[in-house]
Design a protein around this motif. Structure first.
Motif: not given
Ligand code: HEM
Length: 130
Positions: A4-9
């Protein structure tokens, strides 16, 4: 790293790229215009950059929605509408049609920039409409 964090970044980084592409292309409506048409220099690169950025923003946005189980705040809907206004007014501003006056193209660009600034304000302030 958490997906989720990777996609958001990726989503946020490409949003930054979109801002650069939109501002760089905006210059083509002011410098080296040819009649009613924008400056053709670097057109292909700028179009490619803009299309790439907008596509990745939409894809990572949709993936984020699934990862969050569609648990969004009310301001998110305003963001999506502003995004649609942004894309459609950019389309009008750069349409390959000589009958669209430069002043109309600049008006399209103005609406696009107002939408972009509003999206940025929304994601930073995250207003509570409740
Ligand atoms: C120019 C357009 C856009 C910009 C500048 C933008 C910017 C951002 C930023 C900065 C965040 C992080 C907010 C935070 O948590 O602090 C974010 C999150 C998010 N965006 Fe966008 N966005 C844009 C378009 C879109 C579109 C079109 C969609 C839907 C298809 C979308 C869906 C999402 C979702 C679901 C999140 C939450 C991600 C999470 O919390 O994991 N965004 N966006």
């Amino acid at each position: 790293m958490e997906t989720q964090l990777l996609v958001k970044i990726i989503h946020m980084s490409v949003a930054g790229l979109a801002i650069v592409a939109i501002l760089a292309r905006a210059l083509t409506l002011f410098v080296g215009t040819q009649g009613n048409m924008p400056n053709p220099v670097a057109r292909t690169v700028l179009v490619a950059l803009q299309h790439f950025a907008i596509t990745v923003i939409v894809l990572t946005g949709i993936v984020s929605l699934f990862l969050k189980d569609f648990d969004v705040q009310p301001w998110f809907y305003a963001k999506v509408i502003l995004f649609l206004v942004l894309v459609s007014s950019l389309g009008k501003a750069y349409k390959k049609d000589d009958s669209i006056l430069l002043v109309q193209r600049r008006a399209g660009l103005f609406i696009a920039v107002v939408s972009l600034v509003s999206i940025l304000a929304l994601v930073m302030i995250k207003p509570n409409f409740g």
